[in-house]
Scaffold this motif. Structure first.
Motif, PDB file in Angstrom:
ATOM      1  N   VAL A 125       0.868  -1.191   0.000  1.00 12.63           N
ATOM      2  CA  VAL A 125       0.000   0.000   0.000  1.00 12.63           C
ATOM      3  C   VAL A 125       0.906   1.244   0.000  1.00 12.63           C
ATOM      4  O   VAL A 125       0.912   2.019   0.957  1.00 12.63           O
ATOM      5  CB  VAL A 125      -0.959   0.035   1.228  1.00 12.63           C
ATOM      6  CG1 VAL A 125      -2.197   0.883   0.938  1.00 12.63           C
ATOM      7  CG2 VAL A 125      -1.384  -1.354   1.671  1.00 12.63           C
ATOM      8  N   ARG A 127      -5.121  -1.361   4.002  1.00 15.69           N
ATOM      9  CA  ARG A 127      -5.388  -1.389   2.554  1.00 15.69           C
ATOM     10  C   ARG A 127      -6.853  -1.067   2.244  1.00 15.69           C
ATOM     11  O   ARG A 127      -7.163  -0.288   1.347  1.00 15.69           O
ATOM     12  CB  ARG A 127      -5.022  -2.774   2.008  1.00 15.69           C
ATOM     13  CG  ARG A 127      -5.101  -2.882   0.493  1.00 15.69           C
ATOM     14  CD  ARG A 127      -4.798  -4.303   0.071  1.00 15.69           C
ATOM     15  NE  ARG A 127      -5.174  -4.511  -1.301  1.00 15.69           N
ATOM     16  CZ  ARG A 127      -4.323  -4.598  -2.314  1.00 15.69           C
ATOM     17  NH1 ARG A 127      -3.035  -4.475  -2.102  1.00 15.69           N
ATOM     18  NH2 ARG A 127      -4.755  -4.796  -3.544  1.00 15.69           N
ATOM     19  N   GLN A 132      -7.466   2.741   2.796  1.00 11.69           N
ATOM     20  CA  GLN A 132      -6.412   3.674   2.410  1.00 11.69           C
ATOM     21  C   GLN A 132      -6.956   5.048   2.002  1.00 11.69           C
ATOM     22  O   GLN A 132      -6.342   6.071   2.309  1.00 11.69           O
ATOM     23  CB  GLN A 132      -5.491   3.096   1.333  1.00 11.69           C
ATOM     24  CG  GLN A 132      -6.108   2.790  -0.010  1.00 11.69           C
ATOM     25  CD  GLN A 132      -5.031   2.303  -0.994  1.00 11.69           C
ATOM     26  OE1 GLN A 132      -3.984   2.921  -1.123  1.00 11.69           O
ATOM     27  NE2 GLN A 132      -5.290   1.194  -1.659  1.00 11.69           N
TER      28      GLN A 132
END
Length: 354
Positions: free
Chosen positions: A229, A288, A291
């Motif tokens: 990420v 993730r 995000q």
């Protein structure tokens, strides 16, 4: 059947059907935790109406698999079963078998009780006593008025462990781990050996004075975020946020008091079976999946707030879907990769601290 007994036509019989989910769902959960004032009763009831069917199916499958035995062979089928959730009635058995704790208990008969009967270090005892009342103040089973009060069992497990592993003794955070184990196993000796498996084998060096294992794993997570990420990693660098600031409690408490109880227990099912990489899978999934939320942050306090925010809400409350996500969202994550990163990060931390 008598219609009056059935209650279909008797004018005297009144059945009070609660009008809201709040009236239907108890204010204390099955593990003894009081629900918070902002608890979403409607969402919970909606989720549980589906999840109970899942739990029933899993319970039948586990009972067939175990056939009354207290042993379980590690294989792909069992791994799949564990990932789909261990029913509460089999949890203690599976955690004990999968972690090697059952083997240790059988190899060391009477050892736990001998630790309790031995002379105790007064400083260790005093430190543990100080933390007892701070352990799960929102859990009715840990209150002095409870019968039985789990504080006594908690004290015994922590004192025994402190004397068993003198290098660790007692560190803050261990009381919550031991408390959770006692809630599930309802057995001091099993909780002791599960604690030994967790702290000695699954999460080594998390609770030592230097906390080198804990610091290392936080850095490892940073490296994994950098690879998987990158936008979040970049934001952390730009705002000068250290990973320890936002995820240390995730690691120290193994998501206790961070995520909903049912979700934590599902995580622990996999943690005892598959080891510490599960902690990274959970952390990576949270980061993730959220995000976009994290990247909206404009400064350090904002980022810290976002990391608290992402551990709440429907995504983490639906433990069944969440657990499916932790095995897909982060992609491939082998123990070999984690071990290699640990080696690099540990060397870097030791060099910086020397």
């Amino acid at each position: 059947m008598d219609k009056k007994a059935n209650g279909t036509s008797s004018p005297q019989l009144r059945i009070n059907i609660p009008s809201t989910a709040k009236e239907r769902v108890p204010s204390v959960d099955p593990y003894g935790f009081e629900r918070s004032d902002d608890f979403d009763y409607e969402s919970y009831e909606e989720f549980m109406s589906e999840y109970l069917a899942v739990l029933t199916r899993r319970s039948i499958k586990w009972s067939k698999l175990l056939q009354g035995k207290n042993r379980v062979e590690k294989n792909l089928k069992v791994k799949r079963y564990v990932r789909k959730g261990v029913p509460n009635e089999h949890r203690a058995l599976i955690w004990m078998a999968a972690s090697g704790a059952q083997q240790q208990l059988e190899k060391n008969p009477g050892y736990y009780h001998s630790l309790l009967e031995a002379q105790h270090d007064s400083k260790l005892v005093e430190t543990i006593r100080t933390d007892l009342h701070r352990t799960f103040p929102d859990n009715v089973q840990f209150r002095k008025t409870a019968d039985p009060c789990l504080q006594k069992a908690l004290y015994n497990v922590l004192v025994a462990y402190g004397h068993h592993n003198k290098a660790v003794g007692y560190c803050q955070g261990m009381n919550f781990i031991a408390g959770y184990l006692i809630i599930i196993t309802k057995d001091e000796e099993k909780s002791f050996w599960l604690m030994d498996a967790l702290l000695g084998k699954i999460l080594p060096d998390y609770y030592t004075a230097a906390m080198l294992g804990l610091k290392t794993d936080q850095e490892v997570l940073g490296e994994l975020v950098k690879a998987k990420v990158p936008a979040v990693w970049q934001a952390m660098v730009e705002h000068n946020v250290m990973w320890t600031l936002v995820v240390s409690r995730w690691f120290i408490c193994l998501f206790i008091d961070i995520l909903p109880v049912e979700t934590v227990l599902r995580i622990w099912d996999c943690l005892f079976y598959e080891g510490s990489k599960i902690v990274f899978r959970v952390a990576l999934t949270l980061i993730r999946h959220n995000q976009a939320v994290i990247l909206e942050a404009r400064n350090l306090p904002d980022i810290c707030d976002r990391f608290k925010q992402i551990t709440k809400g429907p995504f983490v409350e639906d433990c069944h879907t969440f657990m499916q996500k932790i095995f897909t969202e982060p992609g491939r994550l082998s123990m070999a990769t984690i071990d290699k990163l640990r080696e690099t990060c540990r060397a870097r931390i030791v060099a910086e601290e020397s």
